[in-house]
Design an enzyme around this catalytic site. Structure first.
Site, PDB file in Angstrom:
ATOM      1  N   CYS A  79       0.863  -1.179   0.000  1.00 47.82           N
ATOM      2  CA  CYS A  79       0.000   0.000   0.000  1.00 47.82           C
ATOM      3  C   CYS A  79       0.900   1.229   0.000  1.00 47.82           C
ATOM      4  O   CYS A  79       1.738   1.379   0.897  1.00 47.82           O
ATOM      5  CB  CYS A  79      -0.863  -0.031   1.261  1.00 47.82           C
ATOM      6  SG  CYS A  79      -1.837   1.461   1.533  1.00 47.82           S
ATOM      7  N   CYS A 193      -1.007   3.874  -6.207  1.00 42.62           N
ATOM      8  CA  CYS A 193      -1.905   3.257  -5.227  1.00 42.62           C
ATOM      9  C   CYS A 193      -2.112   1.847  -5.745  1.00 42.62           C
ATOM     10  O   CYS A 193      -2.409   1.664  -6.942  1.00 42.62           O
ATOM     11  CB  CYS A 193      -3.232   4.006  -5.166  1.00 42.62           C
ATOM     12  SG  CYS A 193      -4.501   3.153  -4.206  1.00 42.62           S
TER      13      CYS A 193
HETATM   14  N1  DGL Z   1      -4.139   0.715  -1.666  1.00 45.64           N
HETATM   15  C1  DGL Z   1      -3.748   1.868  -0.959  1.00 45.64           C
HETATM   16  C2  DGL Z   1      -2.538   2.542  -1.593  1.00 45.64           C
HETATM   17  O1  DGL Z   1      -1.741   1.899  -2.260  1.00 45.64           O
HETATM   18  C3  DGL Z   1      -4.732   2.879  -0.462  1.00 45.64           C
HETATM   19  C4  DGL Z   1      -6.187   2.749  -0.577  1.00 45.64           C
HETATM   20  C5  DGL Z   1      -6.929   3.511   0.501  1.00 45.64           C
HETATM   21  O2  DGL Z   1      -7.144   4.732   0.383  1.00 45.64           O
HETATM   22  O3  DGL Z   1      -7.279   2.850   1.485  1.00 45.64           O
HETATM   23  O4  DGL Z   1      -2.304   3.709  -1.389  1.00 45.64           O
END
Ligand code: DGL
Length: 268
Positions: A79, A193
């Site tokens: 993430c 993301c």
């Molecule tokens: N998947 C996450 C990222 O790579 C974030 C998603 C969220 O806002 O929870 O930033």
């Protein structure tokens, strides 16, 4: 040291939701026998609209509990939001190797011909000094335009639940970047993301031809393979999808999770 690792000890991948599955898909190609715990903080999603303190506290606290319960050999924070905010802090508190996910600005800078790069991330990610540092280090002579696209997080979640998502949802992020000064010359877009890599096809339609996308999933998988080189892997039980909130997964996300080899669902 390597021979002390239990062959059934898992690699733990952590995200706020399904985004980290884009990393898991690449990891499976390199380490098909590696036992995996895929952890989604569905109680805390979205991270992108939270403060730095909220994200850091959740990520450090949850990973501490998960490490105690599952004894992973390695943790991957799959993430960008959590990594750009909390990677340093988590490395302080956990004793296992931690691999983070940071915006792929370096490869994008090497790819762009026009010199204009778009970056799509969460609100929290695009304001991080971590991103400023990457820009300064690798894209100083390029133009980097940043755009928050929180709607794409839920679009990716919905897609994996098998729900239809309206095309305008994908177009908003593209239009936001194009509307910025110089935006018409963007030829490379960083998907900063992990959720966005799951909707790359839809984004490609929204941006139109002539735009290449780049994200970190392959590089992260290679890094994990490198750090676990020489270790034995033996799966003793089905791989687990772990959630922080007990909500209906069975009829919704479960088929997609099974497609990534996550047959067992657990709640923290
Ligand atoms: N998947 C996450 C990222 O790579 C974030 C998603 C969220 O806002 O929870 O930033």
């Amino acid at each position: 040291m390597q021979q002390d690792i239990d062959p059934s000890a898992p690699i733990l991948l952590f995200d706020s939701g399904v985004g980290g599955l884009s990393v898991l898909a690449e990891l499976r190609k390199l380490l098909p026998d590696a036992p995996v715990i895929y952890a989604a903080d569905n109680a805390g999603r979205p991270y992108g609209t939270k403060t730095e303190a909220q994200v850091a506290a959740r990520v450090a606290g949850l990973l501490g509990r998960m490490a105690e319960r599952y004894h992973p050999r390695l943790v991957c924070i799959a993430c960008n939001t959590a990594s750009t905010i909390a990677l340093g802090m988590v490395r302080e508190v956990l004793e296992v190797p931690i691999v983070g996910t940071v915006p792929a600005i370096k490869p994008a800078a090497a790819m762009t011909k026009s010199g204009v790069i778009g970056l799509l991330g969460t609100e929290a990610t695009i304001r991080q000094t971590y991103v400023d540092r990457l820009e300064h280090e690798f894209a100083r002579d390029k133009k980097l335009l940043r755009q928050a696209a929180p709607e794409l997080v839920e679009a990716a979640e919905a897609k994996l639940r098998g729900e239809a998502v309206d095309p305008p949802v994908y177009e908003a992020g593209a239009q936001g970047l194009r509307a910025q000064p110089g935006g018409e010359n963007i030829d490379t877009v960083v998907l900063a993301c992990t959720h966005f890599a799951l909707v790359e096809e839809e984004l490609a339609k929204a941006f139109g031809p002539g735009v290449a996308f780049v994200h970190g999933a392959k590089g992260i998988a290679r890094r994990i393979a490198h750090l676990t080189e020489g270790q034995d892997f033996a799966r003793k039980a089905p791989d687990v999808a772990l959630f922080t909130k007990n909500e209906a997964i069975a009829g919704t996300l479960a088929p997609a999770l099974a497609g990534y080899g996550l047959e067992q669902i657990e709640f923290l």
